[in-house]
Enzyme design. Sequence first.
Site, mmCIF file in Angstrom:
data_model
loop_
_atom_site.group_PDB
_atom_site.id
_atom_site.type_symbol
_atom_site.label_atom_id
_atom_site.label_comp_id
_atom_site.label_asym_id
_atom_site.label_seq_id
_atom_site.Cartn_x
_atom_site.Cartn_y
_atom_site.Cartn_z
ATOM 1 N N HIS A 17 -13.130 15.795 78.595
ATOM 2 C CA HIS A 17 -12.330 16.579 79.541
ATOM 3 C C HIS A 17 -11.403 17.530 78.786
ATOM 4 C CE1 HIS A 17 -13.606 13.954 82.814
ATOM 5 N NE2 HIS A 17 -12.969 14.766 83.655
ATOM 6 N N HIS A 57 -8.089 7.246 77.091
ATOM 7 C CA HIS A 57 -8.124 7.911 75.793
ATOM 8 C C HIS A 57 -6.854 7.640 75.000
ATOM 9 C CE1 HIS A 57 -11.781 10.272 75.946
ATOM 10 N NE2 HIS A 57 -11.488 10.614 77.181
#
Length: 167
Positions: A103, A142
């Site tokens: 992303h 993440h």
Amino acid sequence: MNKIQQWDLQVCRVCLLHPYNRSQARISRLISRTGDGPLYAVLAALLWWQGEVEREAVLMALLAFALELPLYLLLKNALRRQRPVGLPVFITPSDRYSLPSGHTAAAFLMATVLAASFPLWAPLLFTWAILVGASRLLLGVHYLSDLVAGALLGSGCALWALNWSQA
């Protein structure tokens, strides 16, 4: 555990282990969705019909993604870094590994390409890209270093495409 991993874990703990992490996750989920692939296709379609400058930006983004996607998949599957564990997770990630953040890579790729065509929008574009990356950390999928790697990958591929087109 090396120093980067220790630091990454500390950052995740600070970002995820607090009483308002659920409300933070609701906002982060919305921001993260602005970095989903289908929205890039809608943006490209809208830009394509606007004019020559916009069509050129779409072509640069396509060229950059043609480099970024294979590199992203290669890195993700070669490095096989596990996602954060033992901390709150607020979404189901699309794959098993965390490094680099796809992303974040895509958001920085788009921000870099669009900023080259529309420099007045650069501050807003890069703020959005940073927020997309931060949302992935705040959703628990993440580490910070995954975001840095994604930002470098996306920006680097965008700069390569922009430079290649001018050669």
